[in-house]
Design an enzyme around this catalytic site. Structure first.
Site: not given
Ligand code: UDX
Ligand code: UDX
Length: 459
Positions: A12, A278-279, A276, A225
């Site tokens: 993913g 919210q979860k 990430c 968080a």
């Molecule tokens: C986040 C963390 O940054 C990363 O370190 C972690 O590994 C995974 O989660 P990501 O979710 O990919 O990464 O994106 P991020 O750039 O953190 O943005 C999250 C959300 O916050 C977005 O919707 C972004 O638009 C929003 N955001 C970010 C704001 O609303 N204001 C800001 O100042 C910064």
């Molecule tokens: C995932 C998690 O959501 C996040 O919490 C963590 O920090 C990093 O891994 P992401 O890579 O963004 O993030 O997820 P996603 O794009 O959904 O990829 C997961 C992949 O695992 C999917 O392609 C799914 O098909 C695969 N999968 C899931 C398997 O191959 N085997 C399984 O049993 C379950």
């Protein structure tokens, strides 16, 4: 210990880019990324312009490594068997049913992964948690591995990923830090060192921190968080700015220049999205409650509540601007991804805003440069199902919906242009030239712009 073969389960947003970079930096290691999803693997093996994950710079890394020492496959068992080191990067969504529904992380896929590794492994393995997991998950994984295993030794490490989508490759190249949690035992230390040696190929030593497993697991939840908290804090102040005449951008600037606070992650927005934040916060809330720390749980829950408040508040603003007259007025939504430069729309505020407007009879056009039409429609369908709309009702609402390939030609037909994602191309438009009659309602980094752009794009 010299690692020759790595396997990553989950191709993913995390597994794909991370393994591509490891393969690039460690040409001597064979890296195989496996996934149960056949289409996803086919796409990883397909044309570079159509990889399942869009990240700036990713295609170039894949081009250099694919077929050399980076492989994508659906042969999960074989890849596990061959590897000395196995990363688990499967998804850990919020539980939708059972104990902890709506809060706790669903560990079903992680557990399935562990069972599979246990069944297949015939030699000792280092198993690495890459997915974000609740604290003490490693214990559970170890239990499964030892119970179902063939008597081989498993060492569990936690190595959470801190990359942000849209900048994943740069984040991986130049990580602020790499965090590795492992056991204090002799075999634990050896496993940690094996992983440290991999990162040392491109990350300076002082940026690699090793901790115990629980600190590492909790650090990931806590980092997310804290980041999300900054956004909710600034977003809560944006509401106050609008009441008092203070300007949120000026406020961000003034606050951020305090070196103890710093300027990053202080942009007011429609709310944070992404897979990430919210979860992970819900997870933290659940964990705190589980340990009887109700005040702590409530404290972090508030970050989510402000985020929901902000999305609703923004949607109501749009209604107000159009004086509640949605039916004859066409609205264009610019941006579907949860932020710029990603084709990922998980938890994107656009989903909430669009569904809110559709339910109130709006005629909507949606444009995003990277998110596919099918994805937009399925996101909306899921959201409308959450509020208990039937398939029939959803199909009816979809008659009022158009997904645009190009938005410029439609702009002048619309009454409101709602900017949801912070693409420069959306922000830097000379809206004057495009539309005299529409209102530009700008939601990203911009509640400031409310003052002049809502209703007055020509000012
Ligand atoms: C986040 C963390 O940054 C990363 O370190 C972690 O590994 C995974 O989660 P990501 O979710 O990919 O990464 O994106 P991020 O750039 O953190 O943005 C999250 C959300 O916050 C977005 O919707 C972004 O638009 C929003 N955001 C970010 C704001 O609303 N204001 C800001 O100042 C910064
Ligand atoms: C995932 C998690 O959501 C996040 O919490 C963590 O920090 C990093 O891994 P992401 O890579 O963004 O993030 O997820 P996603 O794009 O959904 O990829 C997961 C992949 O695992 C999917 O392609 C799914 O098909 C695969 N999968 C899931 C398997 O191959 N085997 C399984 O049993 C379950």
């Amino acid at each position: 210990m010299q690692i020759k073969n790595i396997c990553c389960i989950g191709a993913g947003y995390v597994g794909g880019p991370t393994m591509a970079v490891i393969a690039l930096k460690c040409p001597d290691i064979k890296v195989t990324v496996v996934d149960l999803n056949i289409e996803r693997i086919a796409a990883w093996n397909g044309p570079l312009e159509n990889l399942p994950v869009y990240e700036p710079g990713l295609a170039q890394v894949v081009e250099k490594t694919r077929g050399r020492n980076l492989f994508f496959s659906t042969e999960v068992d074989k890849a596990i068997d061959d590897a000395e080191m196995i990363f688990m990067a499967v998804n850990t969504p919020t539980k939708t049913e059972g104990e902890g529904a709506g809060m706790a992380a669903d560990l079903r896929y992680v557990e399935a992964c562990a069972k599979n590794i246990a069944r297949v492994a015939k030699t000792d393995k280092i198993v690495i948690e890459k997915s974000t997991l609740p604290v003490r998950t490693a214990e559970k994984i170890k239990e499964i591995l030892d119970r179902d295993g063939n008597g081989v030794h498993f060492e569990i490490l936690s190595n959470p990923e801190f990359l942000a989508e849209g900048t994943a490759i740069q984040d991986l190249f130049k990580s602020d830090r790499v965090l590795i949690g492992g056991d204090e035992t002799k075999t634990g230390k050896k496993a940690v060192q094996a992983l440290v040696d991999i990162y040392l190929k491109w990350i300076p030593k002082e940026k690699i921190i090793t901790t115990n497993v629980w600190s590492s697991e909790l650090a990931k939840l806590a980092s997310n968080a804290m980041l999300a908290q900054r956004i909710s804090s600034i977003n809560s102040l944006s509401a106050l700015c609008e009441k008092t005449g203070a300007d949120i951008e000026e406020l961000s600037l003034a606050i951020g220049m305090d070196s103890r606070i710093g300027p990053k992650f202080l942009k007011a927005s429609v709310g944070f999205g992404g897979s990430c934040f919210q979860k992970d916060i819900l997870n933290l809330v659940y964990l705190s409650r589980y340990y009887g720390l109700d005040e702590v749980a409530e404290y972090w829950h508030q970050v989510i509540k402000i985020n929901n408040y902000q999305k609703t508040r923004f949607s109501k603003k749009i209604l107000e601007e159009l004086h509640g007259e949605l039916k004859e007025n066409k609205i264009i939504i610019l941006g579907w991804g949860f932020k710029a430069n990603t084709n990922d729309s998980r938890e994107s505020p656009s989903i909430f805003v669009a569904s809110y407007l559709l339910q109130r009879g709006a005629i909507l056009s949606i444009y995003d440069p990277l998110v596919k039409k099918e994805r937009i429609l399925s996101d909306l369908k899921k959201e409308l199902k959450k509020v208990k709309l039937s398939n029939y009702q959803i199909i009816k609402l979809f008659n009022n919906l158009e997904i645009l390939k190009n938005y410029k030609s439609s702009i002048h037909k619309s009454k409101a242009i709602v900017i949801m994602t912070e693409y420069n191309s959306f922000k830097n438009h000379d809206w004057k030239l495009i539309s005299k009659s529409s209102k530009v309602i700008d939601g990203r980094n911009l509640l400031k712009n409310y003052n002049y752009s809502i209703g007055k794009p020509n000012a």
